[in-house]
Enzyme design. Structure first.
Site, PDB file in Angstrom:
ATOM      1  CB  SER A   1      -0.856   0.037   0.803  1.00  0.00           C
ATOM      2  OG  SER A   1      -0.248   0.367   2.161  1.00  0.00           O
ATOM      3  CE  LYS A   2      -2.702   6.477  -2.341  1.00  0.00           C
ATOM      4  NZ  LYS A   2      -3.531   6.576  -3.293  1.00  0.00           N
ATOM      5  NE  ARG A   3      -1.768   4.976   5.782  1.00  0.00           N
ATOM      6  CZ  ARG A   3      -2.019   5.086   7.059  1.00  0.00           C
ATOM      7  NH1 ARG A   3      -3.357   5.061   7.523  1.00  0.00           N
ATOM      8  NH2 ARG A   3      -1.841   5.739   8.053  1.00  0.00           N
TER       9      ARG A   3
END
Ligand code: GLU
Length: 499
Positions: free
Chosen positions: A255-257
Site C-alpha cells: 500500500s502506498k501508505r
C-alpha cells in the site's frame, strides 16, 4: 510445446499513477509469452468513464516502455484483434450483452439507486451479505423489453445460479470452489451503456485469443462470474494464473501508505529499469541456482509459470536498493553511468527549469549546489520540531498533511497553478493562513524553511516524489491511530466530499 499460440495480456485501467503491481503482471505475462515465442498484448480497460483519464493511459504506456516491456499488439500500434481500448469496442459488447438477454442469461434491471442502497442496508443489518434482492430477475422479458423501449433507465445483470457451486482451476492453486449463493447478480452493463469490467474482460480475452490470464490474486473472486459468462457463450476459458499479492515489509498488502507504489516514483528516485525488472521478477520466482541478479533474457530462458510460489512476496525497498547498487557498480561503465544520470535528471531541460526559480537567489555560481540539493537527492531529512504547524501539535499537523495528500491525489495535472489554487482553497476551508499552511511543506519537500518557491518546486519534483516526501514527514510526526484516521476521513468528506 503447445499447438496453439501463447498469448498473454496486460489489461490496466487508466486510473491514476502506473502501479508497480501493473509492472509485476506485465513482466510475468511478457516473459511467459516470450518464452513460448508467443505474443504479449496491451489492452486499455477504460470502461469506468469517471475515473479513466488519458494522462493515466499515457503514463502507463511511458512507464512500461521505460521498463522495456514492449507489446506486440496494443492501442498505440494496433494489431489483428483491435481496437485495444475498451471504450472503442462498445458495439462489440452490446452485441454480446443483447445475446445474453435474448438467451435468458441476463436481464434488464430497473431498480433505482435508492432501492439498491436500501436493500444493501437491510441485508447488512440482517447479516445476509450485502447483495441485490433480484427484484427484476423475474420480470417477464416482454414487459422488460417494453420498459426499455419506453426509455426507462436500466442496467443489465447476469443471472447467477441460485444454488450449486462454481468450480474452476487456477494454474498455481489447483481446484477452487465457490458457492453460487454467495455471488450477486452481477451488473454487466451500466446505465450509461458501458459494459462493466466483468463482461468486457471475458469478451475481449476470448476475441483477442488470450491463452493465459496472468494477473494479481485480487481478481480471483471475480473468476466464477467470468467462468459463467464463458459457459453462457459456449467458449473455452483461458488458463487462469493468479500471481501472489505483493506485500509491504510487515506482510500487509502493498500500500502506498507504507511503500511507494507508483512506477514513476522508482524512476524519479533513480532506480534503474533493469534493476526494477529484476527485482519484480524475484516476487514469487527465482532461478534454480538462487542467483538474485539476473537479466530479463535469463528470466525468459528459465521461466516456468508453475514454478511461481505463493508465499507472499515482499516488496522490500532496501533489497531493491541493494540490487540497484549492484547494477550501477557491476554493469555500468563510468560513461554509461554518466549517460544514465543525464537522462534521469542532470539534463539541460531540467536544469533550466530549476535555474529559472533559483536565479533570483544566486549571488555566485557556486550557490547552485546548496540551493538545489533537494532536486537531486532521494531522502530529505526532517525533524519533528521543524515540521509543526503554528499552534498545532504533531498529530494535528499530521492530519493537515494527510488532507493535503488526499487533495493532491485528486489533481489531474500536477502544475504549479493547480497546486497553488489547491493550497489557496485549503487555506480558506481550514482557516489557516497560506503562509502558515505552507511552512511544514517547505520542510517536507526541500528540508529547509527557506528554499526555492514551493509550488514550482513541487511541479518540478512531480507528484510521486512530492507526495512521498509529505508521507515521510508524516512518519516523522508519528503515525495517526486508526481511530483518528477514521474521524479525519469523516471530517474530510464533510468538508471536501471524499478522497
Ligand atoms: N482492468 C483490470 C485492472 O485494472 C484488469 C484485471 C485483469 O487483468 O483481468 O487491473
Amino acid at each position: 510445446m503447445t499447438d496453439y499460440e501463447i498469448r498473454t495480456r496486460l489489461a490496466p485501467s487508466p486510473t491514476g499513477d502506473p502501479h508497480v503491481g501493473t509492472a509485476y503482471q506485465a513482466l510475468f505475462g511478457y516473459v511467459w509469452a516470450k518464452k513460448n515465442s508467443g505474443s504479449f498484448i496491451l489492452r486499455i480497460e477504460d470502461t469506468d468513464r469517471e475515473r479513466s483519464t488519458q494522462e493515466s493511459e499515457k503514463a502507463i504506456i511511458d512507464s512500461l516502455k521505460w521498463l522495456g516491456l514492449e507489446w506486440d499488439e496494443g492501442p498505440d500500434i494496433g494489431g489483428p484483434y483491435g481496437p485495444y481500448r475498451q471504450s472503442e469496442r462498445l458495439e462489440i459488447y452490446h452485441e454480446y450483452i443483447n445475446r445474453l438477454v435474448a438467451e435468458g442469461h441476463a436481464y434488464p434491471c430497473f431498480c433505482s439507486r435508492e432501492h439498491l442502497a436500501e436493500v444493501r442496508k437491510e441485508k447488512q443489518k440482517a447479516g445476509s451479505g450485502s447483495g441485490y434482492d433480484r427484484k427484476c430477475r423475474d420480470i417477464p422479458p416482454e414487459d422488460a423489453a417494453k420498459r426499455v423501449e419506453a426509455g426507462e433507465e436500466f442496467t443489465v445483470r447476469m443471472k447467477i445460479p441460485l444454488e450449486g457451486k462454481c468450480v474452476f482451476e487456477d494454474l498455481l492453486r489447483g481446484r477452487i470452489e465457490k458457492d453460487w449463493a454467495s455471488i450477486d447478480d452481477q451488473v454487466i452493463m451500466k446505465a450509461d451503456g458501458f459494459p462493466t469490467y466483468h463482461l468486457a474482460v471475458v469478451v475481449d480475452d476470448h476475441l483477442m485469443k488470450i491463452s493465459h490470464i496472468i494477473r494479481g490474486e485480487e481478481w480471483i473472486n471475480s473468476v466464477p462470474k467470468h467462468v459463467l459468462l464463458y459457459e453462457f457463450f459456449g467458449w473455452e476459458p483461458p488458463v487462469f494464473c493468479h500471481l501472489p499479492l505483493l506485500r509491504n515489509k510487515d506482510k500487509s498488502k502493498l500500500s502506498k501508505r507504507k511503500n511507494p507504489v507508483s512506477i514513476n516514483w522508482y524512476r524519479k528516485a533513480g532506480i534503474l529499469p533493469e534493476a526494477l525488472l529484476n527485482f519484480t521478477g524475484m516476487m514469487g520466482w527465482h532461478l534454480s541456482d538462487e542467483r538474485e541478479k539476473f537479466s530479463l533474457q535469463e528470466m525468459i530462458d528459465n521461466f516456468r509459470l508453475e514454478d511461481i510460489s505463493l508465499g507472499g512476496p515482499v516488496f522490500d525497498l532496501d533489497k531493491l536498493l541493494w540490487l540497484n547498487g549492484r547494477y550501477i557498480r557491476e554493469d555500468l561503465s563510468t560513461d554509461e553511468l554518466l549517460d544514465r544520470l543525464v537522462e534521469w535528471g542532470l539534463n539541460r531541460e531540467r536544469f533550466k527549469k530549476i535555474l529559472e526559480i533559483c536565479k533570483g537567489r544566486m549571488s555566485c555560481l557556486s550557490d547552485w549546489g546548496e540551493l538545489t540539493g533537494h532536486f537531486f537527492s532521494g531522502r530529505i531529512s526532517v525533524t519533528k520540531d521543524e515540521l509543526l504547524l503554528k499552534d498545532m501539535d504533531e498529530f494535528e499537523t499530521s492530519e493537515i498533511l494527510q488532507i493535503i495528500l488526499w487533495e493532491l491525489g485528486k489533481l489531474d495535472s500536477f502544475s504549479k497553478e493547480n497546486i497553488y489554487s489547491l493550497f489557496k482553497g485549503l487555506s480558506g476551508t481550514l482557516d489557516i493562513k497560506l503562509k502558515y499552511l505552507t511552512q511544514p511543506l517547505y520542510i517536507a519537500i526541500s528540508g529547509k524553511a527557506v528554499s526555492t518557491p514551493l509550488f514550482d518546486t513541487m511541479e518540478i519534483l512531480g507528484s510521486d516524489i512530492s507526495r512521498t516526501r509529505i508521507r515521510r514527514a508524516m512518519e516523522e510526526l508519528g503515525d495517526l491511530s486508526k481511530k483518528r484516521l477514521k474521524l479525519l476521513e469523516k471530517k474530510y468528506s464533510s468538508l471536501f466530499g471524499g478522497s
